[in-house]
Design a protein around this motif. Sequence first.
Motif, PDB file in Angstrom:
ATOM      1  N   CYS A  20       0.828  -1.208   0.000  1.00 36.58           N
ATOM      2  CA  CYS A  20       0.000   0.000   0.000  1.00 36.58           C
ATOM      3  C   CYS A  20       0.860   1.255   0.000  1.00 36.58           C
ATOM      4  O   CYS A  20       0.420   2.308  -0.460  1.00 36.58           O
ATOM      5  CB  CYS A  20      -0.941  -0.001   1.204  1.00 36.58           C
ATOM      6  SG  CYS A  20      -0.108  -0.372   2.761  1.00 36.58           S
ATOM      7  N   ARG A  23       3.328   0.752  -3.818  1.00 35.88           N
ATOM      8  CA  ARG A  23       2.780  -0.019  -4.946  1.00 35.88           C
ATOM      9  C   ARG A  23       3.882  -0.536  -5.871  1.00 35.88           C
ATOM     10  O   ARG A  23       3.785  -0.458  -7.107  1.00 35.88           O
ATOM     11  CB  ARG A  23       1.773   0.807  -5.744  1.00 35.88           C
ATOM     12  CG  ARG A  23       0.567   1.180  -4.904  1.00 35.88           C
ATOM     13  CD  ARG A  23      -0.626   1.475  -5.739  1.00 35.88           C
ATOM     14  NE  ARG A  23      -1.748   1.842  -4.882  1.00 35.88           N
ATOM     15  CZ  ARG A  23      -3.005   1.716  -5.236  1.00 35.88           C
ATOM     16  NH1 ARG A  23      -3.314   1.256  -6.411  1.00 35.88           N
ATOM     17  NH2 ARG A  23      -3.966   2.055  -4.414  1.00 35.88           N
ATOM     18  N   THR A  33      -6.386  -2.949   1.890  1.00 37.19           N
ATOM     19  CA  THR A  33      -6.611  -1.945   0.843  1.00 37.19           C
ATOM     20  C   THR A  33      -7.541  -2.505  -0.219  1.00 37.19           C
ATOM     21  O   THR A  33      -8.459  -1.831  -0.692  1.00 37.19           O
ATOM     22  CB  THR A  33      -5.270  -1.540   0.196  1.00 37.19           C
ATOM     23  OG1 THR A  33      -4.498  -0.835   1.172  1.00 37.19           O
ATOM     24  CG2 THR A  33      -5.471  -0.639  -1.012  1.00 37.19           C
ATOM     25  N   GLU A  34      -7.317  -3.768  -0.593  1.00 32.06           N
ATOM     26  CA  GLU A  34      -8.098  -4.406  -1.647  1.00 32.06           C
ATOM     27  C   GLU A  34      -9.508  -4.768  -1.190  1.00 32.06           C
ATOM     28  O   GLU A  34     -10.447  -4.713  -1.975  1.00 32.06           O
ATOM     29  CB  GLU A  34      -7.391  -5.682  -2.112  1.00 32.06           C
ATOM     30  CG  GLU A  34      -6.056  -5.439  -2.788  1.00 32.06           C
ATOM     31  CD  GLU A  34      -6.197  -5.216  -4.278  1.00 32.06           C
ATOM     32  OE1 GLU A  34      -6.564  -4.089  -4.664  1.00 32.06           O
ATOM     33  OE2 GLU A  34      -5.960  -6.170  -5.033  1.00 32.06           O
ATOM     34  N   THR A  35      -9.654  -5.166   0.064  1.00 27.78           N
ATOM     35  CA  THR A  35     -10.954  -5.677   0.523  1.00 27.78           C
ATOM     36  C   THR A  35     -11.854  -4.581   1.095  1.00 27.78           C
ATOM     37  O   THR A  35     -13.033  -4.816   1.324  1.00 27.78           O
ATOM     38  CB  THR A  35     -10.774  -6.775   1.595  1.00 27.78           C
ATOM     39  OG1 THR A  35     -10.010  -6.236   2.673  1.00 27.78           O
ATOM     40  CG2 THR A  35     -10.060  -7.996   1.032  1.00 27.78           C
ATOM     41  N   THR A  36     -11.296  -3.401   1.323  1.00 27.98           N
ATOM     42  CA  THR A  36     -12.119  -2.318   1.876  1.00 27.98           C
ATOM     43  C   THR A  36     -12.925  -1.647   0.761  1.00 27.98           C
ATOM     44  O   THR A  36     -12.402  -1.374  -0.322  1.00 27.98           O
ATOM     45  CB  THR A  36     -11.221  -1.270   2.580  1.00 27.98           C
ATOM     46  OG1 THR A  36     -10.540  -1.912   3.643  1.00 27.98           O
ATOM     47  CG2 THR A  36     -12.046  -0.120   3.128  1.00 27.98           C
ATOM     48  N   ASP A  37     -14.182  -1.403   1.052  1.00 30.60           N
ATOM     49  CA  ASP A  37     -15.072  -0.704   0.130  1.00 30.60           C
ATOM     50  C   ASP A  37     -14.418   0.623  -0.294  1.00 30.60           C
ATOM     51  O   ASP A  37     -14.031   1.439   0.547  1.00 30.60           O
ATOM     52  CB  ASP A  37     -16.380  -0.450   0.893  1.00 30.60           C
ATOM     53  CG  ASP A  37     -17.444   0.194   0.017  1.00 30.60           C
ATOM     54  OD1 ASP A  37     -17.094   0.671  -1.078  1.00 30.60           O
ATOM     55  OD2 ASP A  37     -18.609   0.221   0.451  1.00 30.60           O
ATOM     56  N   ARG A  38     -14.304   0.855  -1.588  1.00 31.21           N
ATOM     57  CA  ARG A  38     -13.620   2.074  -2.072  1.00 31.21           C
ATOM     58  C   ARG A  38     -14.327   3.343  -1.605  1.00 31.21           C
ATOM     59  O   ARG A  38     -13.709   4.394  -1.411  1.00 31.21           O
ATOM     60  CB  ARG A  38     -13.539   2.079  -3.610  1.00 31.21           C
ATOM     61  CG  ARG A  38     -12.520   1.152  -4.212  1.00 31.21           C
ATOM     62  CD  ARG A  38     -11.173   1.134  -3.568  1.00 31.21           C
ATOM     63  NE  ARG A  38     -10.385   2.360  -3.678  1.00 31.21           N
ATOM     64  CZ  ARG A  38      -9.178   2.524  -3.129  1.00 31.21           C
ATOM     65  NH1 ARG A  38      -8.630   1.529  -2.429  1.00 31.21           N
ATOM     66  NH2 ARG A  38      -8.535   3.652  -3.259  1.00 31.21           N
ATOM     67  N   ALA A  39     -15.642   3.237  -1.409  1.00 29.08           N
ATOM     68  CA  ALA A  39     -16.380   4.425  -0.945  1.00 29.08           C
ATOM     69  C   ALA A  39     -15.895   4.825   0.444  1.00 29.08           C
ATOM     70  O   ALA A  39     -15.783   6.010   0.769  1.00 29.08           O
ATOM     71  CB  ALA A  39     -17.875   4.131  -0.920  1.00 29.08           C
ATOM     72  N   VAL A  41     -12.852   4.184   1.612  1.00 28.70           N
ATOM     73  CA  VAL A  41     -11.509   4.749   1.416  1.00 28.70           C
ATOM     74  C   VAL A  41     -11.633   6.211   0.987  1.00 28.70           C
ATOM     75  O   VAL A  41     -10.964   7.102   1.520  1.00 28.70           O
ATOM     76  CB  VAL A  41     -10.716   3.952   0.356  1.00 28.70           C
ATOM     77  CG1 VAL A  41      -9.381   4.627   0.058  1.00 28.70           C
ATOM     78  CG2 VAL A  41     -10.502   2.510   0.806  1.00 28.70           C
ATOM     79  N   GLU A  42     -12.517   6.463   0.045  1.00 26.46           N
ATOM     80  CA  GLU A  42     -12.688   7.832  -0.470  1.00 26.46           C
ATOM     81  C   GLU A  42     -13.220   8.771   0.606  1.00 26.46           C
ATOM     82  O   GLU A  42     -12.813   9.932   0.691  1.00 26.46           O
ATOM     83  CB  GLU A  42     -13.641   7.827  -1.678  1.00 26.46           C
ATOM     84  CG  GLU A  42     -12.930   7.639  -2.992  1.00 26.46           C
ATOM     85  CD  GLU A  42     -11.731   8.586  -3.169  1.00 26.46           C
ATOM     86  OE1 GLU A  42     -11.914   9.816  -3.080  1.00 26.46           O
ATOM     87  OE2 GLU A  42     -10.614   8.092  -3.369  1.00 26.46           O
TER      88      GLU A  42
END
Length: 221
Positions: A20, A23, A33-39, A41-42
């Motif tokens: 993370c 990269r 990072t991959e499994t968390t809902d991007r919303a 994260v945003e």
Amino acid sequence: MTAQPETFAHSCSDCGLLNCYRRDKRFPDFCLTETTDRALVERSADTYRGDGPEARMAHAAAEVEGTYYGKLTRVEEIIAFANRIGATRIGIATCIGLIEETRIFTRILKAHGLQSYTVLCKVGSVDKCDVGIPDSLKVKQGSYEAVCNPVLQAELLNEQKTDLNVIVGLCVGHDSLFIKHSAAPVTTLITKDRVTGHNPAAALYTSGFYYQRLLHPTSKL
Ligand code: SF4
């Protein structure tokens, strides 16, 4: 609400890639990072954008890190951070055992144009027995021994309308209560460790030999 599994899944401390950050490798299967809902994260990233209080703190912290990386002591970093968030009224929640260090810190703050207000952990002078702590748990049994009062420390600093509060050596748990009740953001100058001269990481560095008991406990603490 989704039901939580009884035991935690793998998390970042199980990761050997730390992709993370830059990269330049790959993400592990369980990567947060991959499994968390991007919303989600945003949403977190949004708090660092604009000019809200969180954004100002995040940018000030990044500026101190980026400008002075490896050059400033933590004492100086706190001053640099305070300057960048416009904090001029510094609250100090100190342990009685570190009052001399706190006195020096207040002189340093003053030399940098910052005013400070200190509240000692024993403020209020309420005996431990008065709040249901048995005499047998006092450091010096049979004596008057004031309980640490991090809630009052926080409330007195809140009354002074401090901009930034600094912990100097509060005990484990007392620091938790102080942080919970502080109105101003909190940072730590000294993390108390009575055994290692306030360097808790020393126990981790030496856990392979001198502090093997950390990894091989023989009783429940
Ligand atoms: S977020 Fe993913 S890549 Fe980063 S440390 Fe956690 S598991 Fe590893």
